[in-house]
Design a protein around this motif. Sequence first.
Motif, short mmCIF file in Angstrom:
data_model
loop_
_atom_site.label_atom_id
_atom_site.label_comp_id
_atom_site.label_asym_id
_atom_site.label_seq_id
_atom_site.Cartn_x
_atom_site.Cartn_y
_atom_site.Cartn_z
N VAL A 21 0.84 -1.20 0.00
CA VAL A 21 0.00 0.00 0.00
C VAL A 21 0.88 1.25 0.00
O VAL A 21 2.05 1.21 0.41
N SER A 22 0.29 2.31 -0.46
CA SER A 22 1.01 3.60 -0.45
C SER A 22 1.00 4.18 0.96
O SER A 22 0.22 3.74 1.81
N PRO A 23 1.84 5.18 1.25
CA PRO A 23 1.83 5.80 2.59
C PRO A 23 0.46 6.34 2.98
O PRO A 23 0.05 6.22 4.14
N ALA A 24 -0.26 6.92 1.99
CA ALA A 24 -1.57 7.48 2.30
C ALA A 24 -2.56 6.37 2.66
O ALA A 24 -3.36 6.49 3.61
N GLU A 25 -2.49 5.26 1.91
CA GLU A 25 -3.38 4.14 2.19
C GLU A 25 -3.04 3.49 3.53
O GLU A 25 -3.93 3.08 4.27
N LYS A 26 -1.75 3.44 3.83
CA LYS A 26 -1.33 2.87 5.11
C LYS A 26 -1.89 3.69 6.26
O LYS A 26 -2.39 3.14 7.26
N LEU A 27 -1.83 5.02 6.13
CA LEU A 27 -2.35 5.92 7.16
C LEU A 27 -3.85 5.75 7.32
O LEU A 27 -4.39 5.72 8.43
N GLN A 28 -4.53 5.59 6.17
CA GLN A 28 -5.98 5.41 6.20
C GLN A 28 -6.36 4.13 6.95
O GLN A 28 -7.29 4.12 7.77
N VAL A 29 -5.63 3.04 6.69
CA VAL A 29 -5.91 1.76 7.35
C VAL A 29 -5.69 1.88 8.84
O VAL A 29 -6.50 1.41 9.66
N GLU A 30 -4.60 2.50 9.24
CA GLU A 30 -4.29 2.61 10.67
C GLU A 30 -5.31 3.47 11.39
O GLU A 30 -5.65 3.21 12.55
N GLU A 31 -5.85 4.48 10.70
CA GLU A 31 -6.89 5.30 11.32
C GLU A 31 -8.17 4.49 11.51
O GLU A 31 -8.84 4.59 12.54
N MET A 32 -8.52 3.69 10.50
CA MET A 32 -9.72 2.86 10.62
C MET A 32 -9.56 1.81 11.72
O MET A 32 -10.53 1.46 12.40
N ILE A 33 -8.34 1.33 11.91
CA ILE A 33 -8.09 0.35 12.98
C ILE A 33 -8.34 0.98 14.34
O ILE A 33 -8.90 0.35 15.25
N GLN A 34 -7.90 2.22 14.48
CA GLN A 34 -8.06 2.91 15.75
C GLN A 34 -9.54 3.21 16.03
O GLN A 34 -9.99 3.13 17.17
N LYS A 35 -10.30 3.53 14.99
CA LYS A 35 -11.68 3.97 15.17
C LYS A 35 -12.65 2.79 15.29
O LYS A 35 -13.63 2.86 16.02
N HIS A 36 -12.35 1.70 14.56
CA HIS A 36 -13.35 0.63 14.45
C HIS A 36 -12.74 -0.73 14.89
O HIS A 36 -11.88 -1.28 14.20
N PRO A 37 -13.17 -1.28 16.01
CA PRO A 37 -12.67 -2.58 16.48
C PRO A 37 -12.90 -3.71 15.46
O PRO A 37 -12.12 -4.65 15.38
#
Length: 273
Positions: A21-37
Motif C-alpha cells: 500500500v502507499s503511505p496514504a493508504e497505510k495511514l488510512q488503514v491505521e486510522e480505521m483500525i483505531q476507530k473501528h474494532p
Amino acid sequence: MEDVKTFIESGILELYVLGDVSPAEKLQVEEMIQKHPVVRAELEEMEKALESYASANAIEPSKTQRDKILNSLLTNLADDSTFSKKAATVANVVSMPPPGATSFYKYAFAASIALLLLSAVAIYNLNNKLEQKTQELVAANSQNQQFAQRVNLMNNQLGVFRDSSYKILRLKGTKNLPSGSVMVAWSSAKKKVIIDMNTLDMPVNDKDHQYQLWALVNGKPVDLGVFDKLSTDTADMKQMKSVVLAQAFAVTREPRGGSVNPTMSEMMLITQF
C-alpha cells in the motif's frame, strides 16, 4: 457501519498485510483500525491466515543455502544502511495469492487425478473380466464340439452293433503278442470292415512302423489298410478298406505306410470263423 463494511470488502486490508500500500493508504488503514474494532479484528484474522499459510507451505532450506544466508546476515550487520535496504527490498518482493483460491485449485487438481486413476482401474478390471469371459466361451464352445463329436461316434458305434448285417469278430494275440486283442465289425452285404479302436489292446507303435489289417480271401492275404495305436486315440471306430468274402482277418506290424505282402514273422493278431 456501511462504510466500514465497504472498506473491509475493498481489499485494502489484504494489501496492507502484504505491505503493498502507499503511505496514504497505510495511514488510512491505521486510522480505521483505531476507530473501528471490527476492522482491527478483521486485520488480525487476515494476519493469522497469512501466517498459517506461510507455515503450511514453508520449505526447509538446504544446509548450504542456510549457511550462505546466515553468513550474509552477519556481514550485513556491520553495515546498517546496506542491511536496511536489502530488508526493505525483500519485504516488497513477497506476493502471495489468496489462500482460498489456491486451496480450491489444489483440491480440484487432486480430485481430477483421483478420478482419472479410478477410471483407469475400472477400465482395467472391466477389460480383464471381458477377456476372462471370452476365454470361458471359447473353452465352452470347444467342449461342446468335443461332446458333439463324441455323441456322433457313439451313435455310429451303436449303429454298427445294432445292424444285424455286421459280424463282430475278435482277433486274438499270437505268440508275438499273447495278450493282444481287438474287435472288428464286418458286413459282407455292405462291404465294410470297421475296427473298434476302444477294444484295441496292443502296444503303441513307433514312428517307423504301423499296424496293418489283412483279410484272407481264397487263401490269399488282401490289404485292408494301416492304422496306429496312439497313446491317446481320438476315434472310436476306424473304417478300413472294403472286402466282400473273407476266411480270416489278421494284423501284422509293418514299416510305416504298409507292405504289399504281410510279414509273417510280425503277425500280432488273427482270427478264424
